[in-house]
Design a protein around this motif. Structure first.
Motif, mmCIF file in Angstrom:
data_model
loop_
_atom_site.group_PDB
_atom_site.id
_atom_site.type_symbol
_atom_site.label_atom_id
_atom_site.label_comp_id
_atom_site.label_asym_id
_atom_site.label_seq_id
_atom_site.Cartn_x
_atom_site.Cartn_y
_atom_site.Cartn_z
ATOM 1 N N LYS A 25 0.846 -1.182 0.000
ATOM 2 C CA LYS A 25 0.000 0.000 0.000
ATOM 3 C C LYS A 25 0.887 1.238 0.000
ATOM 4 C CE LYS A 25 -3.934 -2.079 2.428
ATOM 5 N NZ LYS A 25 -4.789 -2.008 3.642
ATOM 6 N N VAL A 26 0.543 2.195 -0.820
ATOM 7 C CA VAL A 26 1.399 3.355 -0.994
ATOM 8 C C VAL A 26 1.616 4.106 0.319
ATOM 9 C CG1 VAL A 26 -0.499 4.896 -1.657
ATOM 10 C CG2 VAL A 26 1.824 5.350 -2.454
ATOM 11 N N GLU A 27 0.598 4.106 1.178
ATOM 12 C CA GLU A 27 0.731 4.816 2.448
ATOM 13 C C GLU A 27 1.668 4.098 3.427
ATOM 14 O OE1 GLU A 27 -3.326 2.625 2.599
ATOM 15 O OE2 GLU A 27 -2.005 3.595 1.132
ATOM 16 N N GLU A 28 2.078 2.879 3.096
ATOM 17 C CA GLU A 28 2.978 2.116 3.967
ATOM 18 C C GLU A 28 4.434 2.167 3.505
ATOM 19 O OE1 GLU A 28 1.396 -1.816 4.060
ATOM 20 O OE2 GLU A 28 -0.439 -1.254 5.131
ATOM 21 N N LEU A 29 4.690 2.799 2.377
ATOM 22 C CA LEU A 29 6.051 2.821 1.840
ATOM 23 C C LEU A 29 7.024 3.540 2.776
ATOM 24 C CD1 LEU A 29 5.257 3.540 -1.915
ATOM 25 C CD2 LEU A 29 6.228 1.430 -0.988
ATOM 26 N N ASP A 30 6.582 4.652 3.360
ATOM 27 C CA ASP A 30 7.463 5.420 4.244
ATOM 28 C C ASP A 30 7.979 4.588 5.417
ATOM 29 O OD1 ASP A 30 7.362 7.664 2.726
ATOM 30 O OD2 ASP A 30 5.999 8.791 4.023
ATOM 31 N N GLN A 31 7.192 3.606 5.831
ATOM 32 C CA GLN A 31 7.585 2.774 6.970
ATOM 33 C C GLN A 31 8.779 1.880 6.638
ATOM 34 O OE1 GLN A 31 4.064 0.630 8.241
ATOM 35 N NE2 GLN A 31 2.769 2.450 8.002
ATOM 36 N N ARG A 32 9.129 1.777 5.370
ATOM 37 C CA ARG A 32 10.234 0.926 4.932
ATOM 38 C C ARG A 32 11.493 1.726 4.612
ATOM 39 N NH1 ARG A 32 8.561 -4.266 3.234
ATOM 40 N NH2 ARG A 32 6.328 -4.611 3.573
ATOM 41 N N ILE A 33 11.477 3.022 4.905
ATOM 42 C CA ILE A 33 12.618 3.894 4.609
ATOM 43 C C ILE A 33 13.255 4.332 5.918
ATOM 44 C CG2 ILE A 33 13.346 6.045 3.522
ATOM 45 C CD1 ILE A 33 10.964 5.775 1.628
ATOM 46 N N PHE A 34 14.597 4.227 5.957
ATOM 47 C CA PHE A 34 15.332 4.505 7.197
ATOM 48 C C PHE A 34 16.549 5.380 6.883
ATOM 49 C CE2 PHE A 34 13.211 0.432 7.525
ATOM 50 C CZ PHE A 34 12.547 0.516 8.742
ATOM 51 N N LEU A 35 16.910 6.215 7.861
ATOM 52 C CA LEU A 35 18.111 7.037 7.770
ATOM 53 C C LEU A 35 19.254 6.298 8.446
ATOM 54 C CD1 LEU A 35 19.158 9.825 6.818
ATOM 55 C CD2 LEU A 35 18.651 10.679 9.122
ATOM 56 N N THR A 36 20.343 6.061 7.721
ATOM 57 C CA THR A 36 21.456 5.284 8.235
ATOM 58 C C THR A 36 22.410 6.164 9.049
ATOM 59 O OG1 THR A 36 22.823 5.638 6.264
ATOM 60 C CG2 THR A 36 21.310 3.761 6.239
ATOM 61 N N HIS A 37 23.367 5.517 9.691
ATOM 62 C CA HIS A 37 24.325 6.238 10.541
ATOM 63 C C HIS A 37 25.197 7.195 9.742
ATOM 64 C CE1 HIS A 37 27.816 3.867 9.173
ATOM 65 N NE2 HIS A 37 26.965 2.859 9.107
ATOM 66 N N ASP A 38 25.362 6.930 8.429
ATOM 67 C CA ASP A 38 26.183 7.831 7.611
ATOM 68 C C ASP A 38 25.355 8.916 6.933
ATOM 69 O OD1 ASP A 38 24.865 6.231 5.823
ATOM 70 O OD2 ASP A 38 26.630 5.682 4.653
ATOM 71 N N GLY A 39 24.097 9.048 7.340
ATOM 72 C CA GLY A 39 23.283 10.168 6.892
ATOM 73 C C GLY A 39 22.609 10.002 5.554
ATOM 74 N N GLN A 40 22.424 8.758 5.109
ATOM 75 C CA GLN A 40 21.738 8.509 3.850
ATOM 76 C C GLN A 40 20.494 7.652 4.092
ATOM 77 O OE1 GLN A 40 24.252 7.483 0.448
ATOM 78 N NE2 GLN A 40 26.027 8.054 1.661
ATOM 79 N N TYR A 41 19.539 7.812 3.221
ATOM 80 C CA TYR A 41 18.307 7.053 3.324
ATOM 81 C C TYR A 41 18.429 5.745 2.544
ATOM 82 C CZ TYR A 41 16.085 11.257 5.192
ATOM 83 O OH TYR A 41 15.751 12.342 5.978
ATOM 84 N N VAL A 42 17.841 4.693 3.089
ATOM 85 C CA VAL A 42 17.781 3.399 2.415
ATOM 86 C C VAL A 42 16.371 2.851 2.565
ATOM 87 C CG1 VAL A 42 20.224 2.907 2.879
ATOM 88 C CG2 VAL A 42 18.467 2.056 4.461
ATOM 89 N N GLY A 43 16.018 1.948 1.654
ATOM 90 C CA GLY A 43 14.737 1.269 1.739
ATOM 91 C C GLY A 43 14.933 -0.200 2.030
ATOM 92 N N HIS A 44 14.032 -0.791 2.785
ATOM 93 C CA HIS A 44 14.078 -2.215 3.113
ATOM 94 C C HIS A 44 12.873 -2.907 2.475
ATOM 95 C CE1 HIS A 44 16.750 -1.815 6.979
ATOM 96 N NE2 HIS A 44 17.310 -1.302 5.886
ATOM 97 N N TYR A 45 13.166 -3.940 1.705
ATOM 98 C CA TYR A 45 12.094 -4.714 1.087
ATOM 99 C C TYR A 45 12.482 -6.187 1.079
ATOM 100 C CZ TYR A 45 8.771 -6.536 -2.313
ATOM 101 O OH TYR A 45 7.793 -7.276 -2.927
ATOM 102 N N LYS A 46 11.661 -7.010 1.723
ATOM 103 C CA LYS A 46 11.962 -8.433 1.864
ATOM 104 C C LYS A 46 13.377 -8.585 2.419
ATOM 105 C CE LYS A 46 8.645 -10.424 -1.369
ATOM 106 N NZ LYS A 46 8.434 -11.291 -2.552
ATOM 107 N N ASN A 47 14.256 -9.287 1.699
ATOM 108 C CA ASN A 47 15.627 -9.485 2.178
ATOM 109 C C ASN A 47 16.607 -8.575 1.452
ATOM 110 O OD1 ASN A 47 15.452 -10.661 -0.290
ATOM 111 N ND2 ASN A 47 16.320 -12.633 0.289
ATOM 112 N N MET A 48 16.099 -7.439 0.979
ATOM 113 C CA MET A 48 16.927 -6.520 0.204
ATOM 114 C C MET A 48 16.986 -5.144 0.856
ATOM 115 S SD MET A 48 15.667 -7.480 -3.674
ATOM 116 C CE MET A 48 13.920 -7.486 -3.230
ATOM 117 N N VAL A 49 18.124 -4.488 0.638
ATOM 118 C CA VAL A 49 18.299 -3.099 1.043
ATOM 119 C C VAL A 49 18.509 -2.283 -0.230
ATOM 120 C CG1 VAL A 49 19.691 -1.448 2.343
ATOM 121 C CG2 VAL A 49 19.317 -3.753 3.252
#
Length: 266
Positions: free
Chosen positions: A5-29
Motif C-alpha cells: 500500500k502506498v501509504e505504507e512505503l514510508d515505513q520501509r525507509i530509514f536514515l542510516t548512521h552515515d546520513g543517507q536514506y535506504v529502503g528495506h524490502y523483503k531481504n533486500m536493502v
C-alpha cells in the motif's frame, strides 16, 4: 506478497548512521547512487538516480537483471521501483545539486498505475514538497521495457505531466525505446543508448544521426549516454549534442554533498 500500500512505503525507509536514506524490502536493502548529466557547456544540469540492490547476505543484485528478468514477480518490480523512487528523492534533497534536475527511472507499467492511483500521485507530490523539490525538476525516464498498452502509457504521461513532471525516453534505440514510443510520448528529452554512440564511433553513423533528426522534429533535447573516452565526448560535441553522461565524465556516487569541479573542454 502483493503490492505494498502506498501509504505504507514510508515505513520501509530509514536514515542510516552515515546520513543517507535506504529502503528495506523483503531481504533486500535499496540504496541510491547518482550520476551527473552535463550540459554542452560542461556544467551539471542534473543527477540521474540509480538504485543499488543489496541482499542482506552481502551480495548485490544487478538492477537490470532484477527489473528485466521474467523470474522476478511483477509485484516485486513495482514495490522496489516505487520504494526506491522515494528513497532517491530523500537522498537527492541532501545533495549539493538539489536545485538541479532529478532524473528518475520508471517502469512503464508503474507510470500507468501512478496516473490511475490518485493516492500514489499524492504521496509522490507530498514527498517532493516535504523535501523541497519541485515536480518541474523531476524528469521521469521511461525505461526500455514493454508497456501493457502504449496508448495507455501515452495518456498516463499526459496526466502526470499536468503536475509539472518532465519525460525522457531512456536508452533510445533499444528494445521498447523506439521511434514509435517516442513519437507517442513526445518527451522533453531523448537519452540515446550507448550502442548508437559506439556505432557512430565505428563509422556507422546512421542510427545516431536519425535519432538526432527525430529529436529536432519533435522538439526534444538529447542526452548521449555511455561516454567512456575523451574521443567519444569530442565526437558528440562536434555534433552539438545538448547533454552528456558517462563514466568518463563522472562515476555514480552515493550523494554529492560537495560541488564537483567543472569540467573544461578546449
Amino acid at each position: 506478497m502483493t503490492t505494498i500500500k502506498v501509504e505504507e512505503l514510508d515505513q520501509r525507509i530509514f536514515l542510516t548512521h552515515d546520513g543517507q536514506y535506504v529502503g528495506h524490502y523483503k531481504n533486500m536493502v535499496l540504496k541510491s547512487v547518482f550520476q551527473p548529466i552535463y550540459h554542452y557547456d560542461m556544467s551539471i544540469i542534473g543527477l540521474e538516480a540509480l538504485v543499488r540492490i543489496h541482499h542482506q547476505n552481502g551480495s548485490m543484485i544487478r538492477p537490470d537483471d532484477f527489473f528485466h528478468s521474467d523470474d522476478t514477480p511483477h509485484h516485486d518490480k513495482i514495490n522496489v521501483e516505487r520504494l526506491s523512487r522515494l528513497v532517491h528523492i530523500r537522498n537527492f534533497s541532501l545533495s549539493h545539486y538539489r536545485d538541479k534536475k532529478l532524473f528518475l527511472n520508471v517502469l512503464p507499467n508503474a507510470v500507468e498505475r501512478l496516473a490511475l492511483e490518485v493516492l500514489s500521485c499524492r504521496v509522490l507530490l507530498k514527498t517532493l514538497a516535504q523535501f523541497g523539490i519541485s515536480p518541474k525538476q523531476v524528469v521521469m525516464e521511461l525505461i526500455e521495457i514493454d508497456a501493457n498498452c502504449e496508448a495507455q502509457l501515452q495518456q498516463s504521461t499526459r496526466v502526470l505531466g499536468r503536475n509539472g513532471f518532465q519525460w525522457a525516453i531512456d536508452d533510445f534505440g533499444v528494445n521498447a525505446s523506439t521511434q514509435e514510443r517516442t513519437e507517442r510520448i513526445l518527451p522533453h528529452i531523448i537519452k540515446l543508448d550507448r550502442s548508437l554512440l559506439y556505432q557512430f564511433e565505428q563509422g556507422e553513423p546512421d542510427k545516431l544521426l536519425d535519432a538526432i533528426q527525430l529529436a529536432r522534429n519533435i522538439g526534444s533535447q538529447i542526452v548521449v549516454e555511455g561516454i567512456e573516452t575523451q574521443n567519444q565526448l569530442a565526437l558528440m560535441r562536434q555534433l552539438k549534442i545538448d547533454m552528456y553522461q558517462g563514466y568518463h565524465l563522472a562515476m555514480p556516487a552515493p550523494v554529492y554533498t560537495q560541488p564537483i569541479a567543472k569540467l573544461s573542454y578546449g
